[in-house]
Write an enzyme that holds these catalytic residues in place. Structure first.
Site, PDB file in Angstrom:
ATOM      1  N   ASP A 181      97.749  32.632  50.569  1.00  0.00           N
ATOM      2  CA  ASP A 181      98.714  31.817  50.008  1.00  0.00           C
ATOM      3  C   ASP A 181      99.505  30.829  51.018  1.00  0.00           C
ATOM      4  OD1 ASP A 181      98.142  32.923  47.810  1.00  0.00           O
ATOM      5  OD2 ASP A 181     100.213  33.753  47.452  1.00  0.00           O
ATOM      6  N   ALA A 182      99.592  31.619  52.142  1.00  0.00           N
ATOM      7  CA  ALA A 182     100.224  30.844  53.217  1.00  0.00           C
ATOM      8  C   ALA A 182      99.509  29.579  53.828  1.00  0.00           C
ATOM      9  CB  ALA A 182     100.389  31.752  54.485  1.00  0.00           C
ATOM     10  N   GLU A 183      98.060  29.944  53.776  1.00  0.00           N
ATOM     11  CA  GLU A 183      97.302  28.983  54.377  1.00  0.00           C
ATOM     12  C   GLU A 183      97.327  27.610  53.460  1.00  0.00           C
ATOM     13  OE1 GLU A 183      96.135  28.140  57.000  1.00  0.00           O
ATOM     14  OE2 GLU A 183      94.131  26.760  56.607  1.00  0.00           O
ATOM     15  N   TYR A 184      97.321  27.918  52.005  1.00  0.00           N
ATOM     16  CA  TYR A 184      97.170  26.794  50.947  1.00  0.00           C
ATOM     17  C   TYR A 184      98.594  26.089  51.164  1.00  0.00           C
ATOM     18  CZ  TYR A 184      97.311  24.871  46.285  1.00  0.00           C
ATOM     19  OH  TYR A 184      97.490  24.279  45.270  1.00  0.00           O
ATOM     20  N   ASP A 185      99.706  26.918  51.290  1.00  0.00           N
ATOM     21  CA  ASP A 185     100.891  26.013  51.357  1.00  0.00           C
ATOM     22  C   ASP A 185     101.064  25.411  52.739  1.00  0.00           C
ATOM     23  OD1 ASP A 185     101.873  27.376  49.279  1.00  0.00           O
ATOM     24  OD2 ASP A 185     103.115  29.005  50.349  1.00  0.00           O
ATOM     25  N   GLU A 235      87.663  33.726  18.567  1.00  0.00           N
ATOM     26  CA  GLU A 235      88.696  33.637  19.774  1.00  0.00           C
ATOM     27  C   GLU A 235      90.106  34.079  19.427  1.00  0.00           C
ATOM     28  OE1 GLU A 235      88.964  29.261  20.447  1.00  0.00           O
ATOM     29  OE2 GLU A 235      86.725  29.040  20.572  1.00  0.00           O
ATOM     30  N   LYS A 238      93.749  33.589  18.974  1.00  0.00           N
ATOM     31  CA  LYS A 238      94.648  32.597  18.498  1.00  0.00           C
ATOM     32  C   LYS A 238      96.102  32.500  19.398  1.00  0.00           C
ATOM     33  CE  LYS A 238      96.500  29.597  14.861  1.00  0.00           C
ATOM     34  NZ  LYS A 238      97.913  29.626  15.410  1.00  0.00           N
ATOM     35  N   ASP A 247      99.479  31.880  21.047  1.00  0.00           N
ATOM     36  CA  ASP A 247     101.137  31.414  20.350  1.00  0.00           C
ATOM     37  C   ASP A 247     101.490  30.671  21.311  1.00  0.00           C
ATOM     38  OD1 ASP A 247     102.715  31.091  18.438  1.00  0.00           O
ATOM     39  OD2 ASP A 247     103.507  33.212  18.665  1.00  0.00           O
ATOM     40  N   ARG A 263     100.801  17.654  20.765  1.00  0.00           N
ATOM     41  CA  ARG A 263     100.064  17.222  19.554  1.00  0.00           C
ATOM     42  C   ARG A 263     100.848  16.204  18.712  1.00  0.00           C
ATOM     43  NH1 ARG A 263     100.446  19.296  14.386  1.00  0.00           N
ATOM     44  NH2 ARG A 263      98.246  18.925  13.203  1.00  0.00           N
ATOM     45  N   TYR A 307      90.372  25.332  24.354  1.00  0.00           N
ATOM     46  CA  TYR A 307      89.526  25.738  23.533  1.00  0.00           C
ATOM     47  C   TYR A 307      88.624  24.620  22.576  1.00  0.00           C
ATOM     48  CZ  TYR A 307      93.750  24.507  20.823  1.00  0.00           C
ATOM     49  OH  TYR A 307      94.777  23.650  20.456  1.00  0.00           O
ATOM     50  N   LYS A 310      85.160  29.931  14.640  1.00  0.00           N
ATOM     51  CA  LYS A 310      84.425  28.643  14.482  1.00  0.00           C
ATOM     52  C   LYS A 310      83.060  28.650  14.210  1.00  0.00           C
ATOM     53  CE  LYS A 310      88.024  27.017  17.709  1.00  0.00           C
ATOM     54  NZ  LYS A 310      88.349  26.704  18.981  1.00  0.00           N
ATOM     55  N   LYS A 317      95.397  35.317  10.721  1.00  0.00           N
ATOM     56  CA  LYS A 317      96.646  35.650  11.277  1.00  0.00           C
ATOM     57  C   LYS A 317      96.925  37.197  11.129  1.00  0.00           C
ATOM     58  CE  LYS A 317      98.969  31.825  12.173  1.00  0.00           C
ATOM     59  NZ  LYS A 317      99.965  31.343  11.277  1.00  0.00           N
ATOM     60  N   CYS A 353     137.979  42.819  27.239  1.00  0.00           N
ATOM     61  CA  CYS A 353     136.707  43.236  27.873  1.00  0.00           C
ATOM     62  C   CYS A 353     136.417  44.736  27.792  1.00  0.00           C
ATOM     63  CB  CYS A 353     136.673  42.745  29.383  1.00  0.00           C
ATOM     64  SG  CYS A 353     135.290  43.348  30.262  1.00  0.00           S
ATOM     65  N   CYS A 411     137.059  46.156  31.649  1.00  0.00           N
ATOM     66  CA  CYS A 411     138.325  46.174  32.563  1.00  0.00           C
ATOM     67  C   CYS A 411     139.609  45.859  31.724  1.00  0.00           C
ATOM     68  CB  CYS A 411     138.237  45.100  33.426  1.00  0.00           C
ATOM     69  SG  CYS A 411     137.975  43.321  32.929  1.00  0.00           S
ATOM     70  N   CYS A 470     134.621  37.080  29.469  1.00  0.00           N
ATOM     71  CA  CYS A 470     135.637  37.932  30.393  1.00  0.00           C
ATOM     72  C   CYS A 470     136.052  37.185  31.577  1.00  0.00           C
ATOM     73  CB  CYS A 470     135.198  39.542  30.799  1.00  0.00           C
ATOM     74  SG  CYS A 470     136.179  40.248  32.006  1.00  0.00           S
ATOM     75  N   CYS A 526     136.223  42.476  37.243  1.00  0.00           N
ATOM     76  CA  CYS A 526     135.793  43.073  36.195  1.00  0.00           C
ATOM     77  C   CYS A 526     134.201  43.690  36.822  1.00  0.00           C
ATOM     78  CB  CYS A 526     135.232  42.368  34.981  1.00  0.00           C
ATOM     79  SG  CYS A 526     134.390  43.204  33.849  1.00  0.00           S
TER      80      CYS A 526
HETATM   81  S1  IVH Z   1      91.136  25.158  17.403  1.00  0.00           S
HETATM   82  C1  IVH Z   1      90.607  21.563  14.708  1.00  0.00           C
HETATM   83  N1  IVH Z   1      91.488  27.463  18.831  1.00  0.00           N
HETATM   84  O1  IVH Z   1      96.334  26.859  16.367  1.00  0.00           O
HETATM   85  C2  IVH Z   1      90.867  22.822  15.224  1.00  0.00           C
HETATM   86  N2  IVH Z   1      93.362  26.366  18.134  1.00  0.00           N
HETATM   87  O2  IVH Z   1      97.112  25.709  13.371  1.00  0.00           O
HETATM   88  C3  IVH Z   1      91.862  22.856  16.543  1.00  0.00           C
HETATM   89  N3  IVH Z   1      95.394  27.590  18.482  1.00  0.00           N
HETATM   90  O3  IVH Z   1      97.369  23.650  16.690  1.00  0.00           O
HETATM   91  C4  IVH Z   1      92.415  24.264  16.842  1.00  0.00           C
HETATM   92  N4  IVH Z   1      94.546  29.028  19.692  1.00  0.00           N
HETATM   93  O4  IVH Z   1      97.372  24.900  19.037  1.00  0.00           O
HETATM   94  C5  IVH Z   1      91.921  26.606  18.224  1.00  0.00           C
HETATM   95  N5  IVH Z   1      91.530  29.338  20.113  1.00  0.00           N
HETATM   96  C6  IVH Z   1      92.152  28.301  19.538  1.00  0.00           C
HETATM   97  C7  IVH Z   1      93.637  28.294  19.291  1.00  0.00           C
HETATM   98  C8  IVH Z   1      94.074  27.331  18.558  1.00  0.00           C
HETATM   99  C9  IVH Z   1      95.757  28.585  19.307  1.00  0.00           C
HETATM  100  C10 IVH Z   1      96.484  26.809  18.011  1.00  0.00           C
HETATM  101  C11 IVH Z   1      96.511  25.338  18.277  1.00  0.00           C
HETATM  102  C12 IVH Z   1      96.297  24.585  16.855  1.00  0.00           C
HETATM  103  C13 IVH Z   1      96.727  25.683  16.017  1.00  0.00           C
HETATM  104  C14 IVH Z   1      95.912  25.387  14.590  1.00  0.00           C
END
Ligand code: IVH
Length: 674
Positions: free
Chosen positions: A37-41, A118, A120, A122, A141, A234, A298, A322, A416, A419, A434, A439
């Site tokens: 890290d030091a070298e990178y910095d 994949e 999903k 969040d 988006r 993705y 997919k 989900k 409080c 105190c 407070c 305190c």
């Molecule tokens: S594909 C046309 N893959 O989920 C398909 N989306 O409701 C585009 N998300 O807005 C999405 N992980 O932000 C895809 N492995 C994944 C994902 C993913 C999270 C989110 C993405 C999208 C929302 C879809």
């Protein structure tokens, strides 16, 4: 300065950039660093020094963009070439099977379909556009058709390539490549960020997704640069110059270009395999470092994807499955009030212990009294608690149908609890505080902040030890830390001779501290690390800050009137000045800010001419002053740089005649933005 630049310098800058991009990718994307890290910095510092010295060589794809460019006034918008769709949802196995049947029907086949499955993630969806391998636009988006341009912000994310990299891949860089992915903050990063927000008396983020969204939408990219954002790619939008057969093939190619792909993606599985994968993912869910809220499947073949097409809202070749939010019911035993460093009272619900998704939960924060009222949560209530993605359990609602009538309505104490001082509420603020500076709860939290990693960094002086030291009367102020003797430390619970020695050593070591860390450690309301750095580079030392006319602080980017007031009140308060003096008398030695990743314009004389597009003249002046530069009204031999905006005046001719270096607004932003 002359117009001729030594070709060796040009080469050196080019090499440094190339190497830094490569090492960044090895460290953050491939998880296989080659240098320390030091070298990178060190390399990054050198690059920034050279770029500051030769602003005409600045470049928007330099790795120095990682530390954040100049703040914006507002975000531009951009129309996505290909609409960013969302996904349809499936909530059960039968809905997943129904999706598979629909796909088979559309493709007119009885054969098994191969899918890629994949996690999903969040987080927040973004698009990155590359032209000839260079990142030119990063956007949100938005409504799917038009997003906000956040290019400078995404460039600060270490896992976003600024230049496409090639690994074991002789393929030509696509002329245009739009990739899409999810920006996330890990649970660990989220916790650290919220600790910092709380230390600074700022509103906490509710969950990592909100934290990621809030961090991406900062007008000042230097703030974004400090947030622990990560990206997983993705998919793609518009691409030219690349042929792909399958989604899996696409992901492999993107990976070889230096994009980070989620390692838990599974390829070429049948629908039975997909359902099995879903179960496995649900099990793994809390073991992953970041939040996921389901699985995305997919259709793997791109030809089939094209055949299936999309609806107005979502593709017909993909679906999101989900997870069920994990919720349990339990009882609120009591509501306790905690007092933080700034004196804010926070109610916390103590719950009958309940196991939610494999984790024992017995506390839930209630944020503030408004939240308790809104949800009408009473002591003794049966409540629904969830850990839906977040680490911090949350009370969803009270189940009022099972109330016995013995439940008690919670009211915030008027005094409080630590105190007994009457609490106060600032006008226009939700927080109740407070205001007693002695305190014990506040003192403990303040000392914890003072000793924390990003402040004095006193290794070993954590919450438990501080509690003991304050309770025994050994610690009541910051300065007391430096008078702690080994015998006192050894007399504490769980403290041996060795650990006492280690602690004394860390205390001694901490006495040498940078000005910005020192300021941050004082715990001035609203002064976080970023503001502390601005103050440190503007004022240089404590004496200047004591004598400061705070009026000009208001014009500094990132410092508003609330902050100005808080800073000036702090230093005008005699008690605070006494506290600071006491610390210094204990041998604490503040050294001037190191120019870590921060160019300085020390003593350089600037002349501004013409109108700047993205900032006012006074903002530009302020910027120069913060970085140690000076302003002059007229061009002379002593002028180092002339900044030329739109319609510059005669100063330009004079600069040319004298051979003074001239830069445009872009160049100016580059040298001052870091
Ligand atoms: S594909 C046309 N893959 O989920 C398909 N989306 O409701 C585009 N998300 O807005 C999405 N992980 O932000 C895809 N492995 C994944 C994902 C993913 C999270 C989110 C993405 C999208 C929302 C879809």
């Amino acid at each position: 300065m002359s117009d001729f630049i030594d070709p060796d310098i040009v080469k050196k800058i080019e090499n440094l950039r190339q190497e830094l991009h490569r090492h960044n990718n090895r460290y953050y994307v491939m998880d296989a660093p080659e240098i320390s890290d030091a070298e990178y910095d060190r390399m990054m510092r050198l690059l920034i020094e050279l770029e500051t010295q030769y602003p005409e060589l600045s470049s928007s794809d330099s790795p120095s963009m990682r530390i954040g460019a100049f703040p914006l006034k507002k975000f531009d918008t951009v129309k996505h070439t290909v609409k960013m769709l969302s996904l349809d949802n499936a909530f059960s196995d039968s809905e997943i099977l129904a999706f598979d049947r629909r796909v088979k029907k559309e493709l007119m086949t009885d054969r098994e379909i191969l899918y890629t499955a994949e996690p999903k993630m969040d987080g927040v969806a973004v698009e990155l556009v590359y032209e000839d391998g260079k990142l030119v636009i990063g956007s949100t988006r938005g409504d799917g058709e038009t997003g906000e341009v956040i290019t400078s912000n995404v460039k600060t994310i270490r896992t976003v390539p600024i230049l496409i990299q090639h690994h074991g891949n002789e393929e030509k860089t696509p002329a245009r490549l739009e990739v899409r992915g999810e920006v996330v903050i890990s649970r660990e990063g989220f916790k650290r960020l919220n600790d910092e927000m709380s230390n600074n008396g700022l509103q906490l983020f509710a969950n990592p997704r909100n934290a990621a969204a809030g961090s991406l939408r900062q007008l000042d990219p230097r703030i974004t640069a400090k947030r622990p954002l990560e990206i997983f790619i993705y998919g793609i939008g518009d691409v030219s110059g690349m042929n792909i057969d399958s989604h899996w093939d696409l992901l492999c190619r993107l990976k070889s270009f230096g994009f980070r792909i989620n390692p838990h993606i599974t390829q070429k599985i049948t629908i039975a395999g997909v359902i099995k994968y879903f179960r496995e993912l649900e099990e793994k869910r809390y073991g992953l470092p970041y939040d996921i809220d389901g699985m995305v499947i997919k259709v793997d073949s791109i030809e089939s994807q094209v055949q299936l097409g999309t609806t107005a809202r979502s593709p017909r070749w993909a679906i999101a499955c989900k997870f069920k939010a994990i919720q349990e019911t339990t009882r609120v035993l009591k509501i306790e009030v905690q007092v933080g460093r700034t004196g804010t009272l926070t109610p916390v619900a103590h719950l009958e212990t309940v196991n939610i998704g494999g984790v024992n939960v017995n506390r839930a924060t209630l944020h503030n009294v408004d939240e308790i009222r809104r949800k009408d949560i009473r002591i003794g209530d049966t409540v629904l608690v969830q850990r839906a993605g977040d680490v911090i359990p949350e009370i969803v609602k009270a189940i009022d149908t099972v109330r016995t009538g013995r439940e008690k309505i919670f009211t915030m104490p008027a005094f409080c609890p630590f105190c007994n001082t009457p609490v106060e509420q600032d006008e226009g603020e939700a927080a109740i505080r407070c205001i007693n500076d002695t305190c014990p709860a506040k003192v403990k939290a303040q000392i914890e902040h003072f000793a924390s990693k990003r402040a004095f960094n006193i290794d070993g002086l954590g919450e438990k030890l501080i509690n003991q030291l304050v309770d025994r009367g050994y610690l009541s102020s910051f300065a007391d830390i430096f008078c702690l003797d080994k015998e006192k430390i050894e007399s504490l619970e769980n403290m041996g001779v060795k650990s006492a020695e280690n602690l004394s050593e860390s205390i001694e070591k901490s006495k040498k501290i940078s000005f910005s860390r020192f300021l941050y450690a004082l715990g001035i309301r609203h002064v976080g690390e970023h503001i502390a750095e601005i103050l440190a580079s503007k004022y240089g030392c404590l004496e200047n800050l004591y004598d400061a006319k705070y009026d000009d602080l208001k014009d500094v980017n990132g410092i508003g009137p609330v902050l100005t007031q808080s800073i000036s009140e702090f230093f005008m308060n005699k008690e605070n000045r006494k506290r600071v003096d006491q610390i210094l008398r204990c041998g604490v030695n503040i050294y001037p800010e190191e120019a870590i990743l921060k160019p300085t314009l020390d003593g350089k004389v600037f002349v501004l001419t013409g109108t700047l597009e993205t900032m006012t003249r006074s903002e530009a002046v302020q910027k120069i002053r913060i970085l140690g530069g000076r302003i002059s009204e007229s061009v002379s031999k002593k002028t180092d740089l002339v900044v030329a905006g739109q319609s510059p005046g005669s100063k330009i001719e004079r600069a040319r005649a004298l051979g003074v270096h001239i830069i445009d607004e872009e160049g100016f932003k580059k040298i001052t933005g870091a």
